[in-house]
Design a protein around this motif. Structure first.
Motif, short mmCIF file in Angstrom:
data_model
loop_
_atom_site.label_atom_id
_atom_site.label_comp_id
_atom_site.label_asym_id
_atom_site.label_seq_id
_atom_site.Cartn_x
_atom_site.Cartn_y
_atom_site.Cartn_z
N VAL A 197 22.00 22.28 -6.01
CA VAL A 197 22.31 22.19 -4.70
C VAL A 197 21.60 23.00 -4.07
O VAL A 197 20.42 23.47 -3.06
CB VAL A 197 23.89 22.60 -3.99
N GLU B 48 37.48 6.77 -4.35
CA GLU B 48 36.00 6.85 -5.15
C GLU B 48 35.63 7.98 -6.13
O GLU B 48 35.06 7.48 -7.03
CB GLU B 48 34.98 7.16 -4.35
N ARG C 8 29.68 15.67 -3.04
CA ARG C 8 29.81 14.89 -3.48
C ARG C 8 28.53 15.61 -4.36
O ARG C 8 28.45 15.76 -6.10
CB ARG C 8 28.92 13.49 -3.06
N ARG C 9 27.58 16.05 -3.79
CA ARG C 9 26.96 17.15 -4.24
C ARG C 9 27.18 18.23 -5.33
O ARG C 9 26.75 19.03 -6.83
CB ARG C 9 25.31 18.12 -3.54
N LYS D 188 31.16 14.63 3.18
CA LYS D 188 31.08 13.93 1.80
C LYS D 188 30.27 13.65 0.93
O LYS D 188 30.18 13.76 -0.36
CB LYS D 188 31.47 12.31 2.50
N ASP D 189 28.74 14.10 1.49
CA ASP D 189 27.21 13.94 1.05
C ASP D 189 27.93 15.41 0.20
O ASP D 189 27.45 15.73 -0.74
CB ASP D 189 26.46 13.82 2.26
N LEU D 190 28.28 15.91 1.35
CA LEU D 190 28.07 17.61 0.45
C LEU D 190 29.03 17.62 -0.98
O LEU D 190 28.44 18.71 -1.77
CB LEU D 190 28.34 18.28 1.23
N ARG E 27 19.27 18.54 6.03
CA ARG E 27 20.55 18.45 5.43
C ARG E 27 21.66 19.06 5.87
O ARG E 27 22.01 19.05 6.18
CB ARG E 27 20.73 17.46 4.81
N LEU E 28 21.70 19.97 5.00
CA LEU E 28 22.45 21.00 4.69
C LEU E 28 23.18 22.25 5.96
O LEU E 28 24.76 22.80 6.05
CB LEU E 28 22.42 21.76 3.40
N ALA F 203 24.08 15.96 6.62
CA ALA F 203 24.64 15.29 6.36
C ALA F 203 25.99 15.74 6.26
O ALA F 203 26.30 16.23 7.45
CB ALA F 203 24.31 16.01 4.61
N THR F 204 26.62 14.63 6.01
CA THR F 204 28.12 14.43 6.51
C THR F 204 29.01 15.64 5.03
O THR F 204 27.95 15.67 3.90
CB THR F 204 28.93 12.98 5.72
N ASP G 16 16.93 19.22 1.23
CA ASP G 16 17.85 19.53 1.36
C ASP G 16 19.05 20.21 2.69
O ASP G 16 19.70 20.61 3.51
CB ASP G 16 18.90 19.91 -0.06
#
Length: 366
Positions: free
Chosen positions: A35, A238, A205-206, A201-203, A90-91, A198-199, A87
């Motif tokens: 990340v 999930e 998961r990463r 949730k995306d973070l 988005r982050l 990004a969301t 990244d």
């Protein structure tokens, strides 16, 4: 619910951090998996990649910075990191509340009392409109606009409140002590593209792909974000769920595999501030509470370390042309030999010529 031992968590972390086996992935791919890389001082990310990638050379990262594929800026926990440009786009917006919180701290608030933060940012962006600008020059101009206030502190607040990219030269190998020479420019100008948030949730998961299995508090400690519990709860279906050694619930990606807890872990030398040590609230999977005090003696200091059997067993430093190893307690003859071999391999990369021991654990074990 399966309970994972501390050793199982250790091997999972090493595997996902490319510290169990060096990888042939490209530096860009590795940075993407991790990340972001801590970059408080420019040289440390190079050492972190050397310990993770077969045949890594300095130019492979320097080139990524020069061609704008990787950028250096404030990110996780309001600290300087390297991240892939896409990244970062988005982050950084997702993490902006963390940096805003730092900008509201007493250190900055005392200096900017009475100033509207949005107006301060607008002024900063106006002064940066011509492209890369030295921090010193930005500070001087801000002080002219706001007499009686410290320009360097105002410049630091602007850098927290809006995404600014550092010039590639300050991320290049050998740039020790160049903080005063840093130049900055608005991220959207440097990247030629707008931010694309990004969301959470995306973070998450990463994060799990690089640091899992882990708990909600671990994600928060790594990112600086708070109140992620509700979001994690919404992702429950999930994710895979475990118990840690202390009974805490841990989460992981559903398709993430765990390595054999008995897999051998080779000696590795980690740079200062490596996120493998900072990526969890509970860091006992890689460093004991006792040794954490040796490695992190203050809020703003994390020493370079070495791993033996997957855990921090000492620190290291480069003193002139000597790479000095400081075990926290005596090492076995086998572990000492492996450590010396790894240090000898690192020497040419960091420009050293000798390996030496120091500290209370330096005495050879029988």
């Amino acid at each position: 619910m399966t309970t994972l031992s501390n050793r199982a968590l250790n091997r999972a972390l090493l595997d996902r951090q490319f510290l169990l086996v060096r990888t042939d992935h490209t530096p860009l791919e590795v940075i993407g998996r991790l990340v972001a890389l801590q970059a408080q001082e420019p040289n440390w990310p190079y050492v972190g990649l050397w310990s993770r990638i077969h045949g890594f050379t300095h130019s492979r990262l320097t080139t990524l910075l020069q061609d704008r594929t990787v950028v250096r800026s404030g990110l996780l926990r309001s600290t300087q990191h390297l991240a892939a440009a896409d990244d970062f786009r988005r982050l950084r917006p997702l993490l902006q509340p963390v940096l805003d919180r730092t900008a509201r701290s007493a250190y900055f608030a005392r200096n900017s009392a009475g100033l509207d933060p949005a107006s301060l940012v607008a002024t900063g962006l106006e002064l940066l409109a011509d492209g890369m600008t030295p921090r010193k020059e930005l500070a001087r101009r801000l002080a002219e606009r706001h007499p009686g206030r410290d320009g360097r502190t105002l410049a630091g607040e602007v850098e927290l409140r809006t995404p600014l990219i550092h010039n590639p030269a300050t991320g290049a190998w050998g740039s020790w002590g160049t903080r005063s020479a840093v130049s900055v420019t608005p991220a959207e100008i440097w990247l030629g593209r707008p931010m694309a948030p990004a969301t959470a949730k995306d973070l998450i998961r990463r994060y799990l792909a690089a640091f899992g299995p882990a708990g909600t508090m671990d994600v928060q400690a790594w990112s600086g974000l708070t109140r992620l519990g509700e979001i994690v709860s919404d992702m429950r279906a999930e994710l895979r769920h475990y118990r840690g050694p202390d009974g805490r619930e841990l989460i992981d990606l559903a398709d993430a595999e765990l390595p054999d807890p008995d897999a051998p872990a080779p000696v590795r030398l980690l740079p200062a501030f490596d996120n493998a040590l900072l990526g969890h609230a509970d860091r006992t999977r890689i460093i004991s509470h006792e040794d954490r005090n040796h490695v992190m003696p203050g809020q703003a200091r994390v020493r370079p370390t070495f791993l033996v059997d997957g855990h921090v067993r000492g620190s290291w430093s480069l003193e002139g042309d000597t790479l000095r190893l400081t075990p926290f307690r005596p090492l076995s003859a086998t572990d000492r030999a492996a450590l010396e071999q790894e240090a000898e391999r690192l020497l040419p990369f960091v420009g050293g010529e000798n390996v030496a021991y120091g500290g209370p654990g330096a005495t050879r074990s029988p």
